[in-house]
Design a protein around this motif. Structure first.
Motif, mmCIF file in Angstrom:
data_model
loop_
_atom_site.group_PDB
_atom_site.id
_atom_site.type_symbol
_atom_site.label_atom_id
_atom_site.label_comp_id
_atom_site.label_asym_id
_atom_site.label_seq_id
_atom_site.Cartn_x
_atom_site.Cartn_y
_atom_site.Cartn_z
ATOM 1 N N ARG A 1 0.832 -1.216 0.000
ATOM 2 C CA ARG A 1 0.000 0.000 0.000
ATOM 3 C C ARG A 1 0.861 1.260 0.000
ATOM 4 O O ARG A 1 0.554 2.233 -0.698
ATOM 5 N N VAL A 2 1.943 1.243 0.766
ATOM 6 C CA VAL A 2 2.857 2.390 0.792
ATOM 7 C C VAL A 2 3.472 2.575 -0.596
ATOM 8 O O VAL A 2 3.543 3.683 -1.123
ATOM 9 N N ARG A 3 3.915 1.465 -1.190
ATOM 10 C CA ARG A 3 4.519 1.541 -2.531
ATOM 11 C C ARG A 3 3.512 2.055 -3.557
ATOM 12 O O ARG A 3 3.867 2.873 -4.415
ATOM 13 N N ILE A 4 2.268 1.615 -3.477
ATOM 14 C CA ILE A 4 1.236 2.091 -4.395
ATOM 15 C C ILE A 4 1.066 3.606 -4.258
ATOM 16 O O ILE A 4 1.017 4.328 -5.259
ATOM 17 N N ARG A 5 0.987 4.093 -3.032
ATOM 18 C CA ARG A 5 0.832 5.546 -2.826
ATOM 19 C C ARG A 5 2.021 6.312 -3.384
ATOM 20 O O ARG A 5 1.857 7.364 -4.008
ATOM 21 N N LEU A 6 3.233 5.787 -3.187
ATOM 22 C CA LEU A 6 4.434 6.442 -3.713
ATOM 23 C C LEU A 6 4.444 6.435 -5.240
ATOM 24 O O LEU A 6 4.777 7.448 -5.869
ATOM 25 N N MET B 1 1.834 6.270 -7.200
ATOM 26 C CA MET B 1 0.786 7.182 -7.660
ATOM 27 C C MET B 1 1.246 8.633 -7.523
ATOM 28 O O MET B 1 1.020 9.447 -8.423
ATOM 29 N N ALA B 2 1.898 8.957 -6.421
ATOM 30 C CA ALA B 2 2.374 10.329 -6.196
ATOM 31 C C ALA B 2 3.428 10.727 -7.231
ATOM 32 O O ALA B 2 3.477 11.874 -7.663
ATOM 33 N N PRO C 1 -3.795 7.101 -11.268
ATOM 34 C CA PRO C 1 -4.670 7.062 -10.106
ATOM 35 C C PRO C 1 -5.639 5.890 -10.102
ATOM 36 O O PRO C 1 -6.255 5.602 -9.093
ATOM 37 N N TRP D 1 -4.373 -1.713 -5.422
ATOM 38 C CA TRP D 1 -4.295 -0.447 -6.144
ATOM 39 C C TRP D 1 -5.681 0.151 -6.275
ATOM 40 O O TRP D 1 -5.871 1.355 -6.026
ATOM 41 N N GLN E 1 -6.800 1.693 -3.094
ATOM 42 C CA GLN E 1 -6.116 2.969 -2.828
ATOM 43 C C GLN E 1 -6.666 4.086 -3.702
ATOM 44 O O GLN E 1 -6.659 5.239 -3.314
ATOM 45 N N ALA E 2 -7.115 3.717 -4.904
ATOM 46 C CA ALA E 2 -7.592 4.718 -5.856
ATOM 47 C C ALA E 2 -8.958 5.277 -5.474
ATOM 48 O O ALA E 2 -9.354 6.318 -5.963
#
Length: 85
Positions: free
Chosen positions: A7-12, A14-15, A21, A80, A83-84
């Protein structure tokens, strides 16, 4: 990687813009020409590792209208999409 790390990697990703997104959605496609360019493939995808976990043999491939290709495992794809939202 455990789910928290994913989840952290997905947010990074995406950022940074490396991961869009969310998957391409048919209801957001504006024209028939763009619709032909965006596609989703489910099955064994052999090119490259999963963008999210970096492990081999992703099973889902998203191709966006801008020709960006995202290859992920089904489990990574589910995280993903969570998170989106």
């Amino acid at each position: 990687m455990d789910q928290i790390e994913l989840r952290v990697r997905i947010r990074l990703l995406m950022a940074s813009g490396a991961l869009p997104p969310g998957p391409p959605l048919a209801d957001k496609i504006l024209s028939a020409q763009v619709a032909r360019l965006a596609r989703i493939v489910i099955g064994r995808v052999t090119r490259g590792p999963c963008l999210i976990c970096d492990e081999p043999s992703p099973t889902v491939s998203y191709t966006y209208a801008d020709r960006k290709v995202v290859r992920v495992h089904a489990a990574c794809d589910a995280l993903w999409q969570q998170q989106a939202t």
